[in-house]
Design an enzyme around this catalytic site. Sequence first.
Site, PDB file in Angstrom:
ATOM      1  N   HIS A 187       5.841 -10.116  17.280  1.00 25.43           N
ATOM      2  CA  HIS A 187       4.784 -11.127  17.283  1.00 25.43           C
ATOM      3  C   HIS A 187       5.203 -12.393  18.021  1.00 25.43           C
ATOM      4  O   HIS A 187       4.521 -13.407  17.930  1.00 25.43           O
ATOM      5  CB  HIS A 187       4.378 -11.504  15.846  1.00 25.43           C
ATOM      6  CG  HIS A 187       3.622 -10.435  15.137  1.00 25.43           C
ATOM      7  ND1 HIS A 187       4.244  -9.365  14.542  1.00 25.43           N
ATOM      8  CD2 HIS A 187       2.300 -10.247  14.947  1.00 25.43           C
ATOM      9  CE1 HIS A 187       3.334  -8.568  14.004  1.00 25.43           C
ATOM     10  NE2 HIS A 187       2.148  -9.076  14.225  1.00 25.43           N
ATOM     11  N   LEU A 220      -8.534  -0.567  17.260  1.00 25.47           N
ATOM     12  CA  LEU A 220      -7.136  -0.971  17.268  1.00 25.47           C
ATOM     13  C   LEU A 220      -6.388  -0.155  18.325  1.00 25.47           C
ATOM     14  O   LEU A 220      -5.569   0.701  18.017  1.00 25.47           O
ATOM     15  CB  LEU A 220      -6.519  -0.761  15.886  1.00 25.47           C
ATOM     16  CG  LEU A 220      -5.206  -1.493  15.613  1.00 25.47           C
ATOM     17  CD1 LEU A 220      -5.419  -2.996  15.599  1.00 25.47           C
ATOM     18  CD2 LEU A 220      -4.634  -1.040  14.271  1.00 25.47           C
TER      19      LEU A 220
END
Length: 855
Positions: free
Chosen positions: A394, A322
């Site tokens: 997002h 990540l």
Amino acid sequence: MLARGMPVVEFFRGLLATGPSHSSGRQMSAHFSARDLNITSIVGPVGNNALHAVGNAQAIKHLPGAPVVLCCTGDGTTQQGEYLEAVAEAVRTQAPVVFLVQNNRWSISVKTPGQTFFDLPNGPAKEFMGMEILRVDGVDLAATRSAFETAVRSTRTARGPTMLVLDLERLSNHTNADDQELYRSPEDIAASAGRDPLEAIRQSLRESQMGETALTQLETQLIAEVAAAAKAARAEPAPTTAGAAKAPYPTELAARRDYRGDPKAASLTMREALNAVLHEHLSKNAGVTLLGQDIEDPKGDVFGVTKGLSTAFPGRVRNAPLSESTIVGTSIGRALAGEQPVAFLQFADFLPLAFNQIISELGSMYWRTNGTYPVPVIIMVSCGGYKAGLGPFHAQTLESVMAHTPGVDVVMPSSAADAAGLLNAAFLSGRPTVFLYPKSALNLSDRKTSPDTSAQFVHPGRARTLVEGNDLTLVTWGNPVAQCMLTAETLAAAGASVDVIDLRSISPWDEEMVLRSVRRTGRLVVVHEDNHTSGFGAEVLATVMEKAGGPVMARRVTREDSYVPFHFETQIAALPSYRRIMDTCADLLDFDLAWEAPKAETGPTPIAAIGSGPADDEVEIVDLLVKVGDTVRSGDLVAIVEATKAAVDVQSTVTGVVTAIPVALKDKVAVGAPLMFVEAAAGSATEARAITAERIDEALLKRRPSVAAVPTQHAQPAVIVGVSGIAATTGSRKITNSDLKGNWQTRDAGDIVKLTGIESRRWSPRAKPCCRWPSPPLESCSPSTSSRSTTLISSSPPPAHRTSSRPRSPAASPMHSRPAARPSCRPMTSMPPARATSMPWRRRATSSSTTPPPG
């Protein structure tokens, strides 16, 4: 570097920034590179190179000869986040890299003891992330050589990383702009001077069989060699140019024709087309690798773009930690080793986490190494909003930030054909590319392409005209293409034709196509979902204003200078909606616009399909738990659907009787489509349906009336008033026929004189042209139905006010035989009152506007 084979003269070339230097004077003096010696480029932001070293080591791990990578840093650099990420990635993947830390206990003026992972507050560390930390006194030549042999042998044999800390002294100031006496004690400086490795080597040679005489001769020869190198470098020419940040496209790419597939066989969505192109390049090029989060099967990316690829190409399509900087940084390292990696980032909102690697490394590498180290990394990033379930972090696009980075191509397709064509072009270009694909367009059924994706190709930098028109130019890219197409359709029904241009490519972008359109229409609206301030639309408008050569009315419709909200209706309000685009275009086209909301739905209530999240565009019917005629209550479970991430329960939003079920088991239906209809029971309240798309109201357009003169009523008898004279004010700039010939491709300046008898005219930038260009001047002018100003002014095309440099006879004038009632584009001088009263025109009032109404 000398031991590696770098010539002495190169050090002076770098110092003097000569043309023949490794970077042609672009890099700072201590930042070297040498492709033929496998020395990669050093850069100012310290620690960046560690990720490259790991990616490079991953690429060469299985090559014959068991090669290793050496990554050198200072003790201060080891605290950079990207250095620590690099060590972690090397341990995870067992990359054959030797991390060498040159520890002089100073990071410019900051002491490092007790502040590093190898020198903790409670003393020296023995290991880091499972790696043993080897240590050696760097002043001791024999011990240093032995430690190096141990580290390299371990890495070469085990094919994993090792770490060696070399304790040294800093013998001078950090740079010539630094004064270490400000922060180091005299005792510390004196003690470090006594540990000069060069003197230790000199003493070691004295104690060998060389002898003092031979040592003196060797030093004399070396000093002479260095002096000769310095003299040679001083005689070299300076660089002649700063150099282009982007590599030229290969000849094969430049000569290839665009092909967007066969529209008659369109069957692949954008998601499927991207998957097919990636599969094709993985198949034919062993150097293609994919690294990203969640891209391995069974998930195959959060949007399904890589589904099936890790199964087909195990080891080459790999899940990453990540860390976006690790994904991009190690991909750059692989590219430096000759591979062609693809780095997947889940959302454009996470690009800032990799921005250091993009702007400092990916964009500059080709330029700063004078073209010796290309980095053909493709960064694939989902972007944009217009989708329920998204929100801040997002739903951004950030194309303006990426386009601001020199050396990087930036593209954003809106259809499956453009996605396949641009991705094929990115692989062929050899240039680093940020490939932004709108997540809301991934599964659109009306923008599919044919299965021959390997043949599809779209040249970067070329836009596409989706609709042709003459009244307004609408430029957009990505998600807002849909809203712009609907706008063009609505305006066409009202009698206004629009050019809709999909840029597709942001850097480079198609200036020529946009300018050609705007010169014809005189009106420009740019639509994008990035921020308004400093968005790429500002670049488009600025370029048009600089290069259009005439007056242009221009507007932008963009996202507000804010973030994208989670609440869907306010998300649509913040983004460029159909309503906002229509409002802007209607105003530019002199329309009054009113909106009429759709009538409330009557009849049975639909129960809509839902997904598990914003990645879902369609779902599969797994189970239908009711049948026609059943009575359901609000909240009852009525169906189960399979979405991207999980099975989802669908509940009734109303109490009543099921009247119809238009779907069957195993059907795939769009999210938001009705699964069944329920006739609500009397008095039953219906839960609000989730809104997943912009509400499209009906646009009512009405052309604004022309401003007409109002007759004044007087007590005396009406008197017909004639025009006493018509005059015009000449413009401030003189335009010759040579200035116009570029707009009339088939004729030169002499031809224009023969046709018009005019050699020059005056031009003013404050009004719109009365005629379209390049239609023949004068003859294309028609009587105006508007009562706006009669000042007729053109920019580059038709002359507004004519001043001939030679006398003209009436017979020579092309206007001589025209009807008197037809207005001329040339100014008329004042006429005697006697003639004026016989002229067939009435006086008209004029407004201050010089822009004729559209149409």
